[in-house]
Design an enzyme around this catalytic site. Structure first.
Site, short mmCIF file in Angstrom:
data_model
loop_
_atom_site.label_atom_id
_atom_site.label_comp_id
_atom_site.label_asym_id
_atom_site.label_seq_id
_atom_site.Cartn_x
_atom_site.Cartn_y
_atom_site.Cartn_z
N HIS A 153 0.83 -1.21 0.00
CA HIS A 153 0.00 0.00 0.00
C HIS A 153 0.86 1.26 0.00
O HIS A 153 1.65 1.46 0.92
CB HIS A 153 -0.91 -0.02 1.23
N ARG A 154 0.74 2.05 -1.06
CA ARG A 154 1.57 3.25 -1.24
C ARG A 154 3.05 2.92 -1.13
O ARG A 154 3.85 3.69 -0.61
CB ARG A 154 1.16 4.36 -0.25
N GLU A 195 0.44 -0.35 -4.67
CA GLU A 195 -0.71 0.53 -4.89
C GLU A 195 -0.23 1.95 -4.71
O GLU A 195 0.43 2.27 -3.71
CB GLU A 195 -1.82 0.20 -3.88
N ASP A 233 -1.13 6.39 -5.70
CA ASP A 233 -2.18 7.38 -5.98
C ASP A 233 -1.66 8.37 -7.01
O ASP A 233 -0.55 8.89 -6.87
CB ASP A 233 -2.55 8.11 -4.69
N LYS A 251 -6.91 9.80 -8.38
CA LYS A 251 -7.49 10.82 -7.51
C LYS A 251 -7.99 11.94 -8.40
O LYS A 251 -7.19 12.62 -9.06
CB LYS A 251 -6.46 11.35 -6.52
N ASP A 307 0.41 -2.12 4.52
CA ASP A 307 1.52 -1.18 4.74
C ASP A 307 2.79 -1.91 5.14
O ASP A 307 3.88 -1.32 5.10
CB ASP A 307 1.16 -0.19 5.84
N GLU A 325 -4.41 4.11 -8.28
CA GLU A 325 -5.69 4.70 -7.88
C GLU A 325 -5.72 6.14 -8.38
O GLU A 325 -4.86 6.95 -8.04
CB GLU A 325 -5.88 4.69 -6.36
N HIS A 380 -1.12 11.11 -2.57
CA HIS A 380 -2.47 10.71 -2.18
C HIS A 380 -3.41 11.88 -1.94
O HIS A 380 -4.50 11.94 -2.50
CB HIS A 380 -2.41 9.85 -0.90
#
Length: 235
Positions: A6-7, A33, A35, A109, A227, A107, A48
């Site tokens: 995640h990120r 992943e 953003d 935004k 994470d 993702e 993000h």
């Protein structure tokens, strides 16, 4: 099952930074992943929040600054002084860094007025970098995923949901998507079976508890975002 950071590896380094992505690669994950949004000069950047306040202590919107201005901002010190040199990356830089090592869940935004430009620039970059087969595009804006899929059916698209969907298959199909990314607390055995029996994918976010990861693995989910990469290592 896809092991997704995640990120990057946001529990180990500042989110969406080079350091975070390098830690994800070191952990031998399958995917990260990230953003993506547009800067003032319409560059695809990896960040993000719509505002810089949380990570940089600057009360400015990301889309009020050009990429060259964003590059001057420290987005690592909030995590630890050792990351003071971490800067906002362009999507092109991230692809260059991880290509051949990690796939990417992007993702989007979105501010509604710029979504057509965002999609256009994203598709062009993925084709230029020969990375179209190594991404999943996701968004809470399901109409955005529908627009993406209608013009670029070869790209994988997934809808993001934070609450329990009444009719998940209808949500996915209405968006012309390939799958769904629900919050892990909404994932049940029934949901996973329903989605997978329809030939669709289901990846979940953001799971930082070992018992929950074990539960989700036992449900035969397609992918888990965390994470902390070490939680996804087989025990």
């Amino acid at each position: 099952m896809l092991k997704i950071g995640h990120r990057g590896a946001a529990g180990l380094a500042p989110e969406n930074t080079r350091a975070s992505f390098e830690k994800a690669m070191e952990a031998n994950l399958d995917m990260i992943e990230i953003d993506v949004q547009l800067s003032k000069d319409n560059q695809l950047i990896v960040f993000h929040d719509h505002n810089l306040r949380r990570l940089a202590g600057i009360n400015k919107k990301v889309n009020e600054l050009k990429l060259s201005e964003l590059k001057k901002i420290d987005i690592g010190s909030w995590f630890s002084e050792q990351f003071a040199q971490e800067r906002i990356l362009s999507l092109a830089e991230v692809i260059e860094l991880v290509k051949g090592h990690l796939q990417i869940n992007i993702e989007l935004k979105v501010i509604r007025r710029d979504h057509n430009l965002l999609v256009k620039k994203l598709v062009r970059l993925l084709k230029e970098r020969d990375f179209s087969q190594d991404v999943i595009i996701s968004s809470f804006d399901h109409q955005l995923i529908k627009s993406l899929k209608q013009t670029n059916p070869e790209l994988q698209g997934a809808i993001l949901v934070a609450s329990v969907p009444v009719d998940p298959l209808r949500l996915i199909r209405d968006a012309d998507a390939d799958g769904i990314h629900p919050h892990y607390l909404t994932v049940t055995e029934e949901l996973v079976k329903l989605v997978k029996q329809a030939g669709l994918m289901i990846n979940t976010w953001t799971v930082n508890q070992q018992d929950e990861i074990t539960r989700l693995k036992n449900l035969n989910i397609d992918g888990i975002m965390t994470d902390y990469p070490e939680l996804l290592v087989e025990r």
